[in-house]
Design a protein around this motif. Structure first.
Motif, PDB file in Angstrom:
ATOM      1  N   ALA A   1     -28.629  37.940 -55.672  1.00  0.00           N
ATOM      2  CA  ALA A   1     -29.002  36.284 -55.188  1.00  0.00           C
ATOM      3  C   ALA A   1     -29.737  35.813 -56.594  1.00  0.00           C
ATOM      4  CB  ALA A   1     -30.387  36.188 -54.284  1.00  0.00           C
ATOM      5  N   GLN A   2     -30.243  36.734 -57.365  1.00  0.00           N
ATOM      6  CA  GLN A   2     -30.674  35.601 -58.978  1.00  0.00           C
ATOM      7  C   GLN A   2     -29.402  36.146 -59.373  1.00  0.00           C
ATOM      8  OE1 GLN A   2     -33.816  38.411 -60.144  1.00  0.00           O
ATOM      9  NE2 GLN A   2     -34.930  37.508 -58.732  1.00  0.00           N
ATOM     10  N   ASN A   3     -27.853  36.217 -59.131  1.00  0.00           N
ATOM     11  CA  ASN A   3     -27.346  36.500 -60.072  1.00  0.00           C
ATOM     12  C   ASN A   3     -25.643  35.297 -59.272  1.00  0.00           C
ATOM     13  OD1 ASN A   3     -28.213  38.044 -61.387  1.00  0.00           O
ATOM     14  ND2 ASN A   3     -27.256  39.702 -60.533  1.00  0.00           N
ATOM     15  N   GLN A   4     -26.540  34.715 -58.401  1.00  0.00           N
ATOM     16  CA  GLN A   4     -25.477  33.476 -58.163  1.00  0.00           C
ATOM     17  C   GLN A   4     -26.013  32.403 -58.804  1.00  0.00           C
ATOM     18  OE1 GLN A   4     -26.393  33.534 -53.980  1.00  0.00           O
ATOM     19  NE2 GLN A   4     -25.032  35.940 -52.958  1.00  0.00           N
ATOM     20  N   LYS A   5     -24.706  31.922 -58.867  1.00  0.00           N
ATOM     21  CA  LYS A   5     -25.009  30.434 -59.893  1.00  0.00           C
ATOM     22  C   LYS A   5     -23.987  29.720 -58.834  1.00  0.00           C
ATOM     23  CE  LYS A   5     -23.559  30.856 -64.321  1.00  0.00           C
ATOM     24  NZ  LYS A   5     -22.891  31.654 -65.895  1.00  0.00           N
ATOM     25  N   PHE A   6     -24.696  28.697 -59.228  1.00  0.00           N
ATOM     26  CA  PHE A   6     -24.092  27.451 -58.410  1.00  0.00           C
ATOM     27  C   PHE A   6     -24.411  26.368 -59.798  1.00  0.00           C
ATOM     28  CE2 PHE A   6     -26.384  29.319 -55.132  1.00  0.00           C
ATOM     29  CZ  PHE A   6     -25.756  29.762 -53.891  1.00  0.00           C
ATOM     30  N   GLY A   7     -22.564  25.061 -59.617  1.00  0.00           N
ATOM     31  CA  GLY A   7     -23.045  24.284 -59.758  1.00  0.00           C
ATOM     32  C   GLY A   7     -22.896  22.720 -59.430  1.00  0.00           C
ATOM     33  N   HIS A   8     -22.742  21.623 -60.082  1.00  0.00           N
ATOM     34  CA  HIS A   8     -22.832  20.691 -59.701  1.00  0.00           C
ATOM     35  C   HIS A   8     -21.886  19.230 -60.633  1.00  0.00           C
ATOM     36  CE1 HIS A   8     -26.390  19.632 -61.004  1.00  0.00           C
ATOM     37  NE2 HIS A   8     -25.821  18.915 -60.987  1.00  0.00           N
ATOM     38  N   ILE A   9     -21.376  18.429 -59.661  1.00  0.00           N
ATOM     39  CA  ILE A   9     -20.661  17.444 -60.981  1.00  0.00           C
ATOM     40  C   ILE A   9     -20.620  16.542 -59.812  1.00  0.00           C
ATOM     41  CG2 ILE A   9     -18.185  18.232 -59.562  1.00  0.00           C
ATOM     42  CD1 ILE A   9     -16.975  17.993 -62.971  1.00  0.00           C
ATOM     43  N   ASP A  10     -20.209  15.206 -60.530  1.00  0.00           N
ATOM     44  CA  ASP A  10     -19.628  14.049 -60.043  1.00  0.00           C
ATOM     45  C   ASP A  10     -18.701  13.348 -60.226  1.00  0.00           C
ATOM     46  OD1 ASP A  10     -19.569  11.472 -58.387  1.00  0.00           O
ATOM     47  OD2 ASP A  10     -21.633  10.651 -60.266  1.00  0.00           O
ATOM     48  N   LEU A  11     -17.744  14.210 -58.746  1.00  0.00           N
ATOM     49  CA  LEU A  11     -16.346  13.690 -59.483  1.00  0.00           C
ATOM     50  C   LEU A  11     -15.842  12.327 -59.171  1.00  0.00           C
ATOM     51  CD1 LEU A  11     -13.392  15.365 -58.883  1.00  0.00           C
ATOM     52  CD2 LEU A  11     -13.680  15.090 -56.998  1.00  0.00           C
ATOM     53  N   GLN A  12     -16.460  11.908 -58.919  1.00  0.00           N
ATOM     54  CA  GLN A  12     -15.847  10.085 -59.440  1.00  0.00           C
ATOM     55  C   GLN A  12     -16.112   9.406 -60.865  1.00  0.00           C
ATOM     56  OE1 GLN A  12     -14.191   8.319 -57.427  1.00  0.00           O
ATOM     57  NE2 GLN A  12     -14.201   9.527 -55.785  1.00  0.00           N
ATOM     58  N   ALA A  13     -17.576  10.517 -61.350  1.00  0.00           N
ATOM     59  CA  ALA A  13     -17.570   9.790 -62.477  1.00  0.00           C
ATOM     60  C   ALA A  13     -16.564  10.573 -63.877  1.00  0.00           C
ATOM     61  CB  ALA A  13     -19.263  10.175 -63.251  1.00  0.00           C
ATOM     62  N   LEU A  14     -16.185  11.775 -63.328  1.00  0.00           N
ATOM     63  CA  LEU A  14     -14.951  12.068 -64.191  1.00  0.00           C
ATOM     64  C   LEU A  14     -13.865  11.776 -63.800  1.00  0.00           C
ATOM     65  CD1 LEU A  14     -14.160  14.790 -65.017  1.00  0.00           C
ATOM     66  CD2 LEU A  14     -13.668  15.992 -63.461  1.00  0.00           C
ATOM     67  N   VAL A  15     -13.496  11.181 -62.703  1.00  0.00           N
ATOM     68  CA  VAL A  15     -11.969  10.437 -62.524  1.00  0.00           C
ATOM     69  C   VAL A  15     -12.116   9.193 -63.822  1.00  0.00           C
ATOM     70  CG1 VAL A  15     -10.757   9.417 -60.852  1.00  0.00           C
ATOM     71  CG2 VAL A  15     -11.385  11.754 -60.849  1.00  0.00           C
ATOM     72  N   GLN A  16     -13.573   8.742 -63.280  1.00  0.00           N
ATOM     73  CA  GLN A  16     -13.503   7.553 -64.375  1.00  0.00           C
ATOM     74  C   GLN A  16     -13.116   7.397 -65.488  1.00  0.00           C
ATOM     75  OE1 GLN A  16     -13.581   4.269 -62.807  1.00  0.00           O
ATOM     76  NE2 GLN A  16     -13.425   4.624 -61.057  1.00  0.00           N
TER      77      GLN A  16
END
Length: 163
Positions: A14-29
């Motif tokens: 469980a400690q090796n599980q990695k999650f990410g996040h992004i603002d897709l609209q900010a990227l597309v802009q």
């Protein structure tokens, strides 16, 4: 003893599980492809509005002609002008509905490749970083984000060659 080993293994996994996040609209802009798509969309929209403007101008001209007929015009002539105006008004309404549909289709046609490219870059970065999930923070679906979640926006922008 076996229970402790299993619990320790699950905890380590469980400690090796990695999650990410992004603002897709900010990227597309910030993607240059979006600006190109927006320019093309605005041109398409202007063309549709120009045609609508011509139709409305024609309607106003016919309305003025009807108003200028005066009392000496025959009922047949007056009714013909009224019918012509009603038909023109109906054509304008039909054109507006069709134009709205065309705008939606054009927007989808132009933006789909931009979003596809963004999502492909996100997928590549997620695989490179060993992430299990990447959440779109712009959609406001994620109710909590840990500080351990990786913001991959800078990495995706770099992959796409965006400053």
């Amino acid at each position: 003893m076996l229970f402790l080993f299993t619990a320790a293994t699950i905890s380590a996994g469980a400690q090796n599980q990695k999650f990410g996040h992004i603002d897709l609209q900010a990227l597309v802009q910030v993607m240059p492809e979006r600006a190109t798509a927006e320019t093309e969309f605005n041109k398409f929209q202007s063309d549709l509005e120009e045609v609508l403007g011509e139709m409305q101008q024609n309607y106003q001209q016919k309305l003025t002609e009807l108003e200028q007929l005066g009392t000496e015009a025959s009922e047949v002539k007056r009714n013909a002008k009224i019918t012509e105006l009603q038909e023109l008004q109906q054509r304008i309404q039909n054109y507006q509905m069709t134009a709205q549909q065309q705008l939606q289709q054009k927007q989808a046609e132009l933006l789909t490749p931009v979003f596809d490219k963004a999502e492909q870059a996100i997928e590549e970065v997620a695989k490179e970083q060993g992430l299990l999930y990447v959440f779109d923070m712009g959609s406001k679906v994620v109710l909590y984000k840990s500080n351990q979640s990786i913001d991959i926006l800078p990495m995706v922008k770099k992959k796409l060659g965006i400053q």
